[in-house]
Scaffold this active site. Structure first.
Site, PDB file in Angstrom:
ATOM      1  N   SER A  16     -18.105 -15.201  14.423  1.00  0.00           N
ATOM      2  CA  SER A  16     -18.633 -14.418  13.311  1.00  0.00           C
ATOM      3  C   SER A  16     -18.938 -15.279  12.098  1.00  0.00           C
ATOM      4  O   SER A  16     -20.013 -15.168  11.489  1.00  0.00           O
ATOM      5  CB  SER A  16     -17.629 -13.325  12.936  1.00  0.00           C
ATOM      6  OG  SER A  16     -17.430 -12.434  14.009  1.00  0.00           O
ATOM      7  N   GLY A  17     -18.011 -16.163  11.719  1.00  0.00           N
ATOM      8  CA  GLY A  17     -18.223 -17.011  10.553  1.00  0.00           C
ATOM      9  C   GLY A  17     -19.299 -18.050  10.785  1.00  0.00           C
ATOM     10  O   GLY A  17     -20.160 -18.282   9.923  1.00  0.00           O
ATOM     11  N   CYS A  44     -14.008 -12.174  18.033  1.00  0.00           N
ATOM     12  CA  CYS A  44     -14.147 -10.769  17.671  1.00  0.00           C
ATOM     13  C   CYS A  44     -15.050 -10.024  18.639  1.00  0.00           C
ATOM     14  O   CYS A  44     -14.699  -8.968  19.149  1.00  0.00           O
ATOM     15  CB  CYS A  44     -14.668 -10.632  16.238  1.00  0.00           C
ATOM     16  SG  CYS A  44     -14.904  -8.918  15.726  1.00  0.00           S
ATOM     17  N   CYS A  49     -11.640  -7.952  18.466  1.00  0.00           N
ATOM     18  CA  CYS A  49     -11.659  -6.634  17.833  1.00  0.00           C
ATOM     19  C   CYS A  49     -12.675  -5.674  18.432  1.00  0.00           C
ATOM     20  O   CYS A  49     -12.408  -4.470  18.519  1.00  0.00           O
ATOM     21  CB  CYS A  49     -11.868  -6.774  16.326  1.00  0.00           C
ATOM     22  SG  CYS A  49     -13.071  -8.017  15.829  1.00  0.00           S
ATOM     23  N   LYS A  52     -11.502  -4.560  22.014  1.00  0.00           N
ATOM     24  CA  LYS A  52     -10.223  -3.864  21.805  1.00  0.00           C
ATOM     25  C   LYS A  52     -10.456  -2.473  21.229  1.00  0.00           C
ATOM     26  O   LYS A  52      -9.835  -1.490  21.670  1.00  0.00           O
ATOM     27  CB  LYS A  52      -9.349  -4.672  20.865  1.00  0.00           C
ATOM     28  CG  LYS A  52      -8.040  -4.000  20.488  1.00  0.00           C
ATOM     29  CD  LYS A  52      -7.449  -4.633  19.251  1.00  0.00           C
ATOM     30  CE  LYS A  52      -8.338  -4.413  18.045  1.00  0.00           C
ATOM     31  NZ  LYS A  52      -7.861  -5.142  16.846  1.00  0.00           N
ATOM     32  N   TYR A 179       0.156  -6.960  15.004  1.00  0.00           N
ATOM     33  CA  TYR A 179      -0.849  -5.929  15.236  1.00  0.00           C
ATOM     34  C   TYR A 179      -1.380  -5.947  16.661  1.00  0.00           C
ATOM     35  O   TYR A 179      -1.627  -4.885  17.254  1.00  0.00           O
ATOM     36  CB  TYR A 179      -1.983  -6.046  14.203  1.00  0.00           C
ATOM     37  CG  TYR A 179      -2.916  -7.207  14.383  1.00  0.00           C
ATOM     38  CD1 TYR A 179      -4.113  -7.058  15.081  1.00  0.00           C
ATOM     39  CD2 TYR A 179      -2.634  -8.461  13.842  1.00  0.00           C
ATOM     40  CE1 TYR A 179      -4.988  -8.120  15.239  1.00  0.00           C
ATOM     41  CE2 TYR A 179      -3.507  -9.524  13.996  1.00  0.00           C
ATOM     42  CZ  TYR A 179      -4.670  -9.351  14.690  1.00  0.00           C
ATOM     43  OH  TYR A 179      -5.529 -10.407  14.850  1.00  0.00           O
ATOM     44  N   GLU A 183      -1.113  -2.717  19.050  1.00  0.00           N
ATOM     45  CA  GLU A 183      -2.371  -2.104  19.487  1.00  0.00           C
ATOM     46  C   GLU A 183      -2.429  -2.003  21.003  1.00  0.00           C
ATOM     47  O   GLU A 183      -2.758  -0.944  21.553  1.00  0.00           O
ATOM     48  CB  GLU A 183      -3.550  -2.917  18.949  1.00  0.00           C
ATOM     49  CG  GLU A 183      -3.748  -2.738  17.457  1.00  0.00           C
ATOM     50  CD  GLU A 183      -4.775  -3.674  16.862  1.00  0.00           C
ATOM     51  OE1 GLU A 183      -5.254  -3.392  15.753  1.00  0.00           O
ATOM     52  OE2 GLU A 183      -5.102  -4.703  17.502  1.00  0.00           O
ATOM     53  N   ARG A 200      11.419 -10.964  18.992  1.00  0.00           N
ATOM     54  CA  ARG A 200      12.554 -11.834  18.667  1.00  0.00           C
ATOM     55  C   ARG A 200      13.223 -11.465  17.350  1.00  0.00           C
ATOM     56  O   ARG A 200      14.362 -11.848  17.099  1.00  0.00           O
ATOM     57  CB  ARG A 200      12.095 -13.287  18.616  1.00  0.00           C
ATOM     58  CG  ARG A 200      11.121 -13.598  17.508  1.00  0.00           C
ATOM     59  CD  ARG A 200      10.705 -15.056  17.518  1.00  0.00           C
ATOM     60  NE  ARG A 200       9.780 -15.364  16.426  1.00  0.00           N
ATOM     61  CZ  ARG A 200       9.261 -16.565  16.225  1.00  0.00           C
ATOM     62  NH1 ARG A 200       9.583 -17.557  17.038  1.00  0.00           N
ATOM     63  NH2 ARG A 200       8.433 -16.754  15.222  1.00  0.00           N
ATOM     64  N   GLY A 264       0.964 -14.073  17.996  1.00  0.00           N
ATOM     65  CA  GLY A 264       0.219 -14.764  16.955  1.00  0.00           C
ATOM     66  C   GLY A 264      -0.895 -15.627  17.511  1.00  0.00           C
ATOM     67  O   GLY A 264      -1.051 -15.777  18.731  1.00  0.00           O
ATOM     68  N   HIS A 439     -12.127  19.519   1.011  1.00  0.00           N
ATOM     69  CA  HIS A 439     -11.138  20.318   1.741  1.00  0.00           C
ATOM     70  C   HIS A 439     -11.800  21.096   2.875  1.00  0.00           C
ATOM     71  O   HIS A 439     -12.898  21.617   2.714  1.00  0.00           O
ATOM     72  CB  HIS A 439     -10.465  21.288   0.765  1.00  0.00           C
ATOM     73  CG  HIS A 439      -9.432  22.151   1.396  1.00  0.00           C
ATOM     74  ND1 HIS A 439      -8.175  21.681   1.734  1.00  0.00           N
ATOM     75  CD2 HIS A 439      -9.471  23.457   1.755  1.00  0.00           C
ATOM     76  CE1 HIS A 439      -7.484  22.670   2.265  1.00  0.00           C
ATOM     77  NE2 HIS A 439      -8.244  23.749   2.292  1.00  0.00           N
ATOM     78  N   GLU A 444      -8.245  14.049   1.603  1.00  0.00           N
ATOM     79  CA  GLU A 444      -8.000  14.691   0.315  1.00  0.00           C
ATOM     80  C   GLU A 444      -6.593  14.413  -0.208  1.00  0.00           C
ATOM     81  O   GLU A 444      -6.337  14.531  -1.418  1.00  0.00           O
ATOM     82  CB  GLU A 444      -8.216  16.202   0.420  1.00  0.00           C
ATOM     83  CG  GLU A 444      -7.191  16.955   1.263  1.00  0.00           C
ATOM     84  CD  GLU A 444      -7.475  18.453   1.312  1.00  0.00           C
ATOM     85  OE1 GLU A 444      -7.610  19.057   0.217  1.00  0.00           O
ATOM     86  OE2 GLU A 444      -7.550  18.992   2.420  1.00  0.00           O
TER      87      GLU A 444
END
Length: 450
Positions: A16-17, A44, A49, A52, A179, A183, A200, A264, A439, A444
């Protein structure tokens, strides 16, 4: 630009970058090339992402089909086909990869589909042996899943392989508490797998507000996900039937079908030749850069996860845009503001957050006010699902400025995007209070805090 070089910019990594930086640089008139050894699109798009989120969408139908009965629908013969979903997802990933490649091509960016290494000042050598030179080099190689090391750890998979499983495992053990772990735990659980998380430490999702972490744990356990805290792996051995016997330190041994590491991600800096030109790395192998994404070597820049600043796709895109504009256009060089970045965890239910947690606000500001809304979504009430949402707003008591919003509940990430604009803009709770509610909606609650 400098004619003594083959290119004005050579980007290593077409995620992406890297794609954004290359495309925009070319639009500014630069001669640009990109090297990508795997697939254009990066983590990604290809194995992160995007696929996923597609699995998350698929997983939601498990509860939606069940809840539909309370809304008058009769659904007979329902079943789930993992292979069908897996293949549909990969077909769309192929489509997206093609679009990313077209984007680069349409902007005149030359793409080398092979590995690249920096072999000298302004010099890049491709796997084919071709040597090219560039005035600037941008490293945008992202990060990769970390793997634990212990006897038999080679039998475990990571999120990379989870998208390509031949069959849906009946029993899944996930290592980690971040995450990605939560997920995929939600995804596999909704698909019918028996899921356990081995962590852990004694907490999930460090960095998120404690109230939301506790609520997710409660709901996940209610859904049947098991948690083993303060537990580590001793070994994994393969059974005769192909299943895995996992020996744990801190809990009972277990037999499962898949062990997945979600502990990680580490910056992808190995084998890039950074040491050949003296690029400085951090303790985790990340490329150290300044606010303009420039390394200690003046012609080498880096953006995205490889810098380990904030590992989020939209951040990498912004960094790539800022690099291209700053280096190849007439604008005043600028960096990316990494403060107050909204984020989400696509768990079941999802979490979304922006700004400071309650703990961070107390430590930094001291005098704060905390507002909460603990409620059951209307859809869950009708469906008879005992699952409660929790919204939390944190303000500076002296100025009334909203410094943090945290949410867990249906569509939290979608709602948070607009709320994040308000927090980033420094609006006050009075501004929220003065906004008329829509509403009935979940959103809200953000303007009804008492």
């Amino acid at each position: 630009m400098a004619d003594q070089y083959d290119f004005d910019l050579f980007t290593i990594g077409a995620g992406s970058g890297g794609v954004r930086a290359s495309r925009v640089s070319a639009a500014h008139g630069a001669r640009v090339a990109v090297a990508e050894e795997y697939r254009v699109g990066g983590t990604c798009v290809i194995r992160g992402c995007v696929p996923k989120k597609m699995l998350v969408y698929g997983a939601h139908f498990a509860e939606d089909l069940e809840d539909a009965q309370q809304f008058g629908w009769t659904i007979e013969g329902k079943s789930f086909d993992w292979v069908k979903l897996r293949d549909h997802v990969q077909t769309d990933i192929d489509r997206l990869e093609g679009l990313y490649g077209e984007t680069l091509g349409n902007h005149g960016v030359e793409v080398f589909r092979e590995r690249a290494e920096i072999t000298g000042p302004h010099e890049i050598t491709l796997a084919s042996g071709k040597v090219v030179t560039a005035k600037y080099i941008l490293v945008a190689t992202g990060a990769q899943p970390q793997r634990l090391e212990f006897p038999g750890s080679e039998h475990a998979i990571t999120s990379n392989e989870a998208f390509h499983l031949d069959a849906l495992p009946k029993r899944v053990m996930i290592a980690g508490g971040g995450y990605i772990a939560n997920e995929f735990a939600g995804i596999f659980n909704e698909f019918g797998s028996k899921v356990c998380i081995v962590n852990r430490s004694d907490q999930l999702l460090r960095g998120y507000d404690e109230s939301l972490r506790d609520r997710l744990l409660q709901i996940s356990m209610m859904k049947g996900i098991n948690f083993h805290f303060n537990t580590t792996f001793k070994s994994i051995t393969k059974n005769d039937d192909g299943s895995l016997h996992v020996e744990l330190d801190g809990d009972d041994d277990q037999d499962v079908d898949v062990v997945m590491f979600a502990t990680g991600r580490s910056p992808n800096t190995g084998g890039l030749g950074l040491e050949n030109v003296g690029v400085e790395l951090g303790d985790k192998g990340e490329i150290k850069v300044d606010e303009f994404s420039q390394t200690n070597v003046d012609y080498i820049y880096a953006v995205g996860d490889v810098t380990d600043r904030v590992q989020l796709t939209p951040v990498a895109i912004r960094e790539g845009q800022a690099f291209a504009d700053s280096v190849f256009s007439d604008v005043e060089p600028y960096g990316v503001d990494h403060s107050c970045i909204a984020s989400a965890v696509f768990s079941h239910p999802p979490i979304a957050a922006v700004g400071m947690t309650e703990g961070e606000a107390r430590n930094k500001i001291g005098n704060i006010k905390v507002y909460t809304s603990d409620f059951r979504a209307m859809k869950n009430v009708v469906a008879g699902r005992n699952e409660r949402s929790l919204y939390k707003m944190i303000t500076n008591a002296a100025t009334d400025q909203v410094v943090g919003i945290h949410m867990i509940g249906p569509e939290s990430a979608e709602i948070m995007q607009a709320a994040a604009v308000a927090v980033k803009a420094g609006l006050t709770k009075a501004d929220f209070d003065a906004t008329t509610a829509i509403h009935p909606t979940l959103a809200e609650e953000l303007v009804l805090f008492k």
